[in-house]
Design a protein around this motif. Structure first.
Motif, PDB file in Angstrom:
ATOM      1  N   ALA A   7       0.852  -1.190   0.000  1.00  0.00           N
ATOM      2  CA  ALA A   7       0.000   0.000   0.000  1.00  0.00           C
ATOM      3  C   ALA A   7       0.885   1.237   0.000  1.00  0.00           C
ATOM      4  O   ALA A   7       1.844   1.329   0.773  1.00  0.00           O
ATOM      5  CB  ALA A   7      -0.909  -0.002   1.233  1.00  0.00           C
ATOM      6  N   GLY A   8       0.571   2.182  -0.878  1.00  0.00           N
ATOM      7  CA  GLY A   8       1.335   3.430  -0.962  1.00  0.00           C
ATOM      8  C   GLY A   8       0.534   4.583  -0.377  1.00  0.00           C
ATOM      9  O   GLY A   8      -0.624   4.780  -0.748  1.00  0.00           O
ATOM     10  N   ASN A   9       1.152   5.304   0.534  1.00  0.00           N
ATOM     11  CA  ASN A   9       0.518   6.471   1.151  1.00  0.00           C
ATOM     12  C   ASN A   9       1.205   7.722   0.625  1.00  0.00           C
ATOM     13  O   ASN A   9       2.345   8.008   0.993  1.00  0.00           O
ATOM     14  CB  ASN A   9       0.675   6.380   2.681  1.00  0.00           C
ATOM     15  N   TRP A  10       0.502   8.434  -0.248  1.00  0.00           N
ATOM     16  CA  TRP A  10       1.119   9.620  -0.864  1.00  0.00           C
ATOM     17  C   TRP A  10       1.073  10.842   0.036  1.00  0.00           C
ATOM     18  O   TRP A  10       1.629  11.886  -0.320  1.00  0.00           O
ATOM     19  CB  TRP A  10       0.413   9.923  -2.195  1.00  0.00           C
ATOM     20  N   LYS A  11       0.361  10.750   1.140  1.00  0.00           N
ATOM     21  CA  LYS A  11       0.248  11.901   2.061  1.00  0.00           C
ATOM     22  C   LYS A  11      -0.208  13.137   1.277  1.00  0.00           C
ATOM     23  O   LYS A  11      -0.977  13.021   0.334  1.00  0.00           O
ATOM     24  CB  LYS A  11       1.568  12.142   2.794  1.00  0.00           C
ATOM     25  N   MET A  12       0.288  14.332   1.617  1.00  0.00           N
ATOM     26  CA  MET A  12      -0.139  15.553   0.906  1.00  0.00           C
ATOM     27  C   MET A  12       0.829  15.855  -0.246  1.00  0.00           C
ATOM     28  O   MET A  12       1.457  16.910  -0.309  1.00  0.00           O
ATOM     29  CB  MET A  12      -0.238  16.734   1.877  1.00  0.00           C
ATOM     30  N   HIS A  13       0.936  14.862  -1.128  1.00  0.00           N
ATOM     31  CA  HIS A  13       1.776  15.008  -2.317  1.00  0.00           C
ATOM     32  C   HIS A  13       0.960  14.593  -3.535  1.00  0.00           C
ATOM     33  O   HIS A  13       0.258  13.585  -3.485  1.00  0.00           O
ATOM     34  CB  HIS A  13       3.006  14.091  -2.247  1.00  0.00           C
ATOM     35  N   GLY A  14       1.113  15.332  -4.617  1.00  0.00           N
ATOM     36  CA  GLY A  14       0.512  14.888  -5.867  1.00  0.00           C
ATOM     37  C   GLY A  14      -0.422  15.893  -6.489  1.00  0.00           C
ATOM     38  O   GLY A  14      -1.396  16.339  -5.882  1.00  0.00           O
ATOM     39  N   LEU A  15      -0.094  16.262  -7.730  1.00  0.00           N
ATOM     40  CA  LEU A  15      -0.977  17.075  -8.581  1.00  0.00           C
ATOM     41  C   LEU A  15      -1.360  16.208  -9.781  1.00  0.00           C
ATOM     42  O   LEU A  15      -0.960  15.044  -9.862  1.00  0.00           O
ATOM     43  CB  LEU A  15      -0.246  18.353  -9.018  1.00  0.00           C
ATOM     44  N   ALA A  16      -2.106  16.785 -10.701  1.00  0.00           N
ATOM     45  CA  ALA A  16      -2.614  15.982 -11.818  1.00  0.00           C
ATOM     46  C   ALA A  16      -1.492  15.243 -12.558  1.00  0.00           C
ATOM     47  O   ALA A  16      -1.679  14.097 -12.981  1.00  0.00           O
ATOM     48  CB  ALA A  16      -3.390  16.875 -12.782  1.00  0.00           C
ATOM     49  N   ASP A  17      -0.322  15.883 -12.673  1.00  0.00           N
ATOM     50  CA  ASP A  17       0.735  15.209 -13.448  1.00  0.00           C
ATOM     51  C   ASP A  17       1.318  13.996 -12.713  1.00  0.00           C
ATOM     52  O   ASP A  17       2.040  13.194 -13.303  1.00  0.00           O
ATOM     53  CB  ASP A  17       1.827  16.197 -13.885  1.00  0.00           C
ATOM     54  N   SER A  18       0.966  13.844 -11.429  1.00  0.00           N
ATOM     55  CA  SER A  18       1.431  12.667 -10.681  1.00  0.00           C
ATOM     56  C   SER A  18       0.662  11.411 -11.056  1.00  0.00           C
ATOM     57  O   SER A  18       1.063  10.299 -10.687  1.00  0.00           O
ATOM     58  CB  SER A  18       1.282  12.891  -9.178  1.00  0.00           C
ATOM     59  N   LEU A  19      -0.461  11.596 -11.761  1.00  0.00           N
ATOM     60  CA  LEU A  19      -1.234  10.419 -12.187  1.00  0.00           C
ATOM     61  C   LEU A  19      -0.400   9.521 -13.096  1.00  0.00           C
ATOM     62  O   LEU A  19      -0.641   8.314 -13.178  1.00  0.00           O
ATOM     63  CB  LEU A  19      -2.516  10.857 -12.900  1.00  0.00           C
ATOM     64  N   ALA A  20       0.590  10.105 -13.754  1.00  0.00           N
ATOM     65  CA  ALA A  20       1.454   9.308 -14.635  1.00  0.00           C
ATOM     66  C   ALA A  20       2.171   8.219 -13.841  1.00  0.00           C
ATOM     67  O   ALA A  20       2.412   7.114 -14.358  1.00  0.00           O
ATOM     68  CB  ALA A  20       2.467  10.213 -15.340  1.00  0.00           C
ATOM     69  N   ALA A  21       2.511   8.511 -12.578  1.00  0.00           N
ATOM     70  CA  ALA A  21       3.201   7.505 -11.754  1.00  0.00           C
ATOM     71  C   ALA A  21       2.280   6.313 -11.496  1.00  0.00           C
ATOM     72  O   ALA A  21       2.735   5.159 -11.456  1.00  0.00           O
ATOM     73  CB  ALA A  21       3.647   8.120 -10.426  1.00  0.00           C
ATOM     74  N   ILE A  22       0.988   6.586 -11.331  1.00  0.00           N
ATOM     75  CA  ILE A  22       0.027   5.493 -11.108  1.00  0.00           C
ATOM     76  C   ILE A  22      -0.142   4.687 -12.400  1.00  0.00           C
ATOM     77  O   ILE A  22      -0.200   3.454 -12.366  1.00  0.00           O
ATOM     78  CB  ILE A  22      -1.319   6.049 -10.601  1.00  0.00           C
ATOM     79  N   ALA A  23      -0.192   5.385 -13.521  1.00  0.00           N
ATOM     80  CA  ALA A  23      -0.296   4.677 -14.814  1.00  0.00           C
ATOM     81  C   ALA A  23       0.937   3.794 -15.028  1.00  0.00           C
ATOM     82  O   ALA A  23       0.817   2.635 -15.460  1.00  0.00           O
ATOM     83  CB  ALA A  23      -0.446   5.692 -15.946  1.00  0.00           C
ATOM     84  N   ASP A  24       2.114   4.339 -14.718  1.00  0.00           N
ATOM     85  CA  ASP A  24       3.354   3.568 -14.887  1.00  0.00           C
ATOM     86  C   ASP A  24       3.357   2.337 -13.984  1.00  0.00           C
ATOM     87  O   ASP A  24       3.748   1.238 -14.403  1.00  0.00           O
ATOM     88  CB  ASP A  24       4.586   4.435 -14.552  1.00  0.00           C
ATOM     89  N   LEU A  25       2.943   2.537 -12.748  1.00  0.00           N
ATOM     90  CA  LEU A  25       2.934   1.434 -11.785  1.00  0.00           C
ATOM     91  C   LEU A  25       1.972   0.336 -12.230  1.00  0.00           C
ATOM     92  O   LEU A  25       2.279  -0.862 -12.164  1.00  0.00           O
ATOM     93  CB  LEU A  25       2.518   1.974 -10.413  1.00  0.00           C
ATOM     94  N   SER A  26       0.822   0.781 -12.684  1.00  0.00           N
ATOM     95  CA  SER A  26      -0.192  -0.166 -13.138  1.00  0.00           C
ATOM     96  C   SER A  26       0.306  -0.964 -14.350  1.00  0.00           C
ATOM     97  O   SER A  26       0.115  -2.179 -14.435  1.00  0.00           O
ATOM     98  CB  SER A  26      -1.462   0.626 -13.461  1.00  0.00           C
ATOM     99  N   ALA A  27       0.992  -0.268 -15.248  1.00  0.00           N
ATOM    100  CA  ALA A  27       1.524  -0.950 -16.439  1.00  0.00           C
ATOM    101  C   ALA A  27       2.645  -1.912 -16.064  1.00  0.00           C
ATOM    102  O   ALA A  27       2.806  -2.967 -16.685  1.00  0.00           O
ATOM    103  CB  ALA A  27       2.027   0.082 -17.440  1.00  0.00           C
ATOM    104  N   ALA A  28       3.415  -1.568 -15.027  1.00  0.00           N
ATOM    105  CA  ALA A  28       4.552  -2.405 -14.633  1.00  0.00           C
ATOM    106  C   ALA A  28       4.122  -3.677 -13.897  1.00  0.00           C
ATOM    107  O   ALA A  28       4.904  -4.613 -13.780  1.00  0.00           O
ATOM    108  CB  ALA A  28       5.506  -1.595 -13.745  1.00  0.00           C
ATOM    109  N   HIS A  29       2.881  -3.677 -13.376  1.00  0.00           N
ATOM    110  CA  HIS A  29       2.424  -4.833 -12.587  1.00  0.00           C
ATOM    111  C   HIS A  29       1.043  -5.268 -13.073  1.00  0.00           C
ATOM    112  O   HIS A  29       0.044  -5.105 -12.376  1.00  0.00           O
ATOM    113  CB  HIS A  29       2.392  -4.474 -11.095  1.00  0.00           C
ATOM    114  N   PRO A  30       0.985  -5.829 -14.296  1.00  0.00           N
ATOM    115  CA  PRO A  30      -0.330  -6.181 -14.850  1.00  0.00           C
ATOM    116  C   PRO A  30      -0.998  -7.347 -14.120  1.00  0.00           C
ATOM    117  O   PRO A  30      -2.218  -7.424 -14.072  1.00  0.00           O
ATOM    118  CB  PRO A  30      -0.010  -6.563 -16.306  1.00  0.00           C
TER     119      PRO A  30
END
Ligand code: PEP
Length: 250
Positions: A7-30
């Motif tokens: 489980a990843g806790n991003w705390k008070m970090h992340g704007l719209a461009d951070s969604l790319a990290a979630i897309a990358d993670l999702s692609a890396a672990h199908p």
């Protein structure tokens, strides 16, 4: 068998461009051998949930209100989080206990709200450095569990995260055998209150400065069912090796 959880806790970090990290993670672990959940700030939950629809990664929140709706300006309820696409919610994080004065009783009410809404609660417990040095760790955890878990938890899946306050964001961690001993204590407390079946099904995560370099040794420790990861969950190149180490330990 308990399916392990990263489980990843991003705390008070992340704007719209951070969604790319979630897309990358999702692609890396199908098709991972463990569960993966990212808990971004509330502002990103809806878009993040849309992004991972049909994928192995799921999205969680970092807090919820104890009531389902009402005159509580600025708060977000568990049904709202569920409606936005969250499956999970972190509750009782030490930063919320410290920053917002959250008591065990308040956390208990929030945990009950999460269960009512069909969210998987990740309940955080952990001792401060002073409590650890005073030999109070196990007693503190027993009290936190007793007071912040509602009786209704008996009939639901829940996750406990053991997060020593002094280990969060500090680069320090307990030894793996110390983590195991604490997790065994947590499971024994769960068993005494809710029975062996429920205790045996409850995943107990370790949280506090989990990094790619120490993940494998932590995950090899008995009774560790995964990790709640803060800083190292923000970037795919940091979180992926932790997930890989967890999956390799399955
Ligand atoms: C956390 O915030 O729950 C946490 C464990 O943070 P970090 O991994 O950065 O220590």
């Amino acid at each position: 068998m308990r399916r392990r959880l990263a489980a990843g806790n991003w705390k008070m970090h992340g704007l719209a461009d951070s969604l790319a990290a979630i897309a990358d993670l999702s692609a890396a672990h199908p098709d991972p051998a463990c569960d993966i959940v990212i808990c971004p700030p509330a502002t990103l939950i809806h878009r993040a949930a849309d992004l991972v629809l049909g994928r192995a990664v799921s999205i969680g929140a970092q807090d919820c209100h104890a009531e389902d709706a009402g005159a509580h300006t600025g708060d977000i309820s568990a049904p709202m989080l569920r409606d936005a696409g969250a499956t999970t919610v972190i509750l009782g994080h030490s930063e919320r206990r410290a920053d917002h004065g959250e008591t065990d009783a308040a956390i208990r009410a929030k945990t009950h709200a999460a269960l009512r809404a069909g969210l998987l609660p990740i309940l955080c417990v952990g001792e401060t450095l002073a409590q650890r040095e005073a030999g109070e760790t196990l007693g503190i955890l027993s009290t936190q569990l007793a007071l912040s878990l509602p009786d209704e938890a008996r009939d639901h899946a829940i996750v406990i995260a053991y997060e020593p306050v002094w280990a969060i964001g500090s680069g320090l961690t307990p030894d793996p055998d110390q983590i195991s001993a604490v997790h065994a204590h947590i499971r024994a407390e769960m068993s005494a209150r809710f029975g062996t079946e429920m205790a045996g099904a409850t995943r107990i995560l370790y949280g506090g400065s989990v990094k790619p370099a120490n993940a494998a040794s932590i995950f090899a420790a008995p009774d560790v069912d995964g990790a709640l990861v803060g800083g190292a969950s923000l970037r795919e190149p940091d979180f992926s090796p932790i997930i890989a180490a967890l999956c390799a330990s399955c």
